[in-house]
Write a protein that holds these residues in place. Structure first.
Motif, short mmCIF file in Angstrom:
data_model
loop_
_atom_site.label_atom_id
_atom_site.label_comp_id
_atom_site.label_asym_id
_atom_site.label_seq_id
_atom_site.Cartn_x
_atom_site.Cartn_y
_atom_site.Cartn_z
N GLY A 155 0.70 -1.16 -0.03
CA GLY A 155 0.02 0.19 -0.12
C GLY A 155 0.70 1.20 -0.01
O GLY A 155 2.20 1.15 0.16
N MET A 156 0.19 2.48 -0.07
CA MET A 156 0.91 3.84 0.05
C MET A 156 1.78 4.05 1.12
O MET A 156 2.97 4.39 1.06
N SER A 159 3.88 -10.31 12.54
CA SER A 159 4.06 -11.14 11.34
C SER A 159 2.95 -11.09 10.08
O SER A 159 1.83 -10.97 10.72
N GLY A 160 3.40 -11.10 9.20
CA GLY A 160 2.34 -10.95 7.95
C GLY A 160 2.15 -9.49 7.43
O GLY A 160 1.10 -9.53 6.64
N ILE A 161 2.78 -8.55 8.15
CA ILE A 161 2.24 -7.19 7.48
C ILE A 161 3.17 -6.81 6.43
O ILE A 161 2.90 -5.72 5.68
N THR A 173 8.98 -8.46 5.10
CA THR A 173 9.93 -9.02 4.27
C THR A 173 9.69 -8.71 2.73
O THR A 173 10.73 -8.54 2.02
N THR A 174 8.49 -8.62 2.21
CA THR A 174 8.12 -7.95 0.86
C THR A 174 8.85 -6.54 0.54
O THR A 174 9.48 -6.16 -0.28
N ILE A 175 8.72 -5.52 1.69
CA ILE A 175 9.33 -4.29 1.59
C ILE A 175 10.98 -4.61 1.62
O ILE A 175 11.59 -3.89 0.53
N LYS A 184 14.00 -10.94 9.40
CA LYS A 184 13.25 -11.86 10.44
C LYS A 184 12.18 -11.42 10.45
O LYS A 184 11.80 -10.15 10.90
N ASP A 185 11.18 -12.19 10.26
CA ASP A 185 9.75 -11.93 10.86
C ASP A 185 9.62 -12.28 11.89
O ASP A 185 9.93 -13.37 12.54
#
Length: 294
Positions: free
Chosen positions: A200-201, A230-232, A235-237, A293-294
């Motif tokens: 998201g933005m 976790s899950g927000i 890692t993608t960022i 690390k998540d």
């Protein structure tokens, strides 16, 4: 999640982001273990590649197949040394099947056939010493297993490989140097996989902030921490930012699932080994690395 930055310098490096090994080395021990393959293994290690060779990593006996499967799964490439009596070993043929299965599961998995004292046409047509080996296998092995081995040899013969007789005038030392160079080219940094549906933005604002931080030209060492449940999308960022910046640095490493890996036997040593191997490649350098690390 912590991002660590050091001086910015442009260079390529080798990446094995989810892998324990850069290279899985497959060969028939009785043919080349103490000669050609030993020299090749030494050259790969000296070039900074984490290389799996079965006599160094596991002991023969019960339970070795799962260990080999795991090593193949956690490698980035496989180098297969085809020698005159390679096909006489049912062990080597089973290993070849596992390597090709790994390749089918991952489009970017690299398999490099090295034809030491055989020709690719020998594998394709299965003549000469291979014909004799399969004549023996047909008497002692299940027909479906023999068929699987034949298909595997034919498949690998059609891959782009390296033939001793055709390169470096047959000089083994030059041939080995060529192999190491080819592996280096194939293992140059590739972008990390990031979902098409990004973030998201608010996360894009964070990405822009991180990019500015990494690209400010400073020689200072810095640590940037992103925290949250976790899950927000942490890692993608990190992957997105990594893809945008790794070519600006002389060395880099992306370590994922640190908590999970650290709980395994020698997990911390494995993480340290991967980090140092990724960023050093046999020489001293200033580096940029990201620990996730998540």
């Amino acid at each position: 999640m912590a991002l660590v930055r050091a001086a910015q310098q442009t260079s390529s490096s080798y990446s094995c982001r989810y892998c324990r090994y850069h290279v899985f080395l497959s060969f028939r021990g009785q043919d080349t273990r103490k000669t050609f393959t030993d020299h090749l293994y030494t050259a790969l290690v000296n070039a900074g590649f984490r290389t799996f060779r079965d006599d160094d990593e596991v002991e023969r006996g019960e339970g070795i197949k799962p260990k080999l499967q795991k090593a193949i799964k956690h490698s980035r490439t496989s180098v297969i040394v085809f020698s005159k009596d390679y096909a006489s070993s049912t062990w080597c043929l089973d290993e070849l099947v596992m390597i090709l299965e790994r390749k089918r599961l991952s489009a970017d998995y690299v398999v490099l056939p090295v034809f030491y004292d055989v020709d690719p046409s020998d594998l394709r047509k299965q003549t000469g010493s291979l014909a004799k080996a399969f004549a023996r296998h047909q008497k002692t092995q299940p027909s479906n297993k023999v068929k699987e081995w034949r298909e595997a040899l034919a498949e690998v013969a059609d891959l782009a490989g390296m033939v001793l007789q055709n390169q470096a005038d047959g000089h083994e030392s030059k041939f080995i140097n060529n192999i190491v160079q080819v592996i280096g080219e194939k293992l140059k940094h590739r972008p990390l996989s990031v979902p098409h549906i990004m973030i998201g933005m608010h996360s894009l604002d964070l990405v822009n902030t991180l990019n500015l931080w990494l690209q400010d030209g400073s020689d200072d060492v810095g640590i940037f921490v992103i925290y949250g449940m976790s899950g927000i999308g942490k890692t993608t960022i990190a992957k997105f930012v990594y893809n945008s910046n790794y070519e600006r640095f002389e060395g880099s490493s992306f370590l994922e699932n640190i908590n999970e890996v650290s709980q395994q036997p020698n997990g911390l040593v494995q993480i340290q080994t991967q980090l140092l191997s990724d960023i050093l490649n046999g020489r001293k350098m200033k580096i940029s690395k990201m620990l996730v690390k998540d």
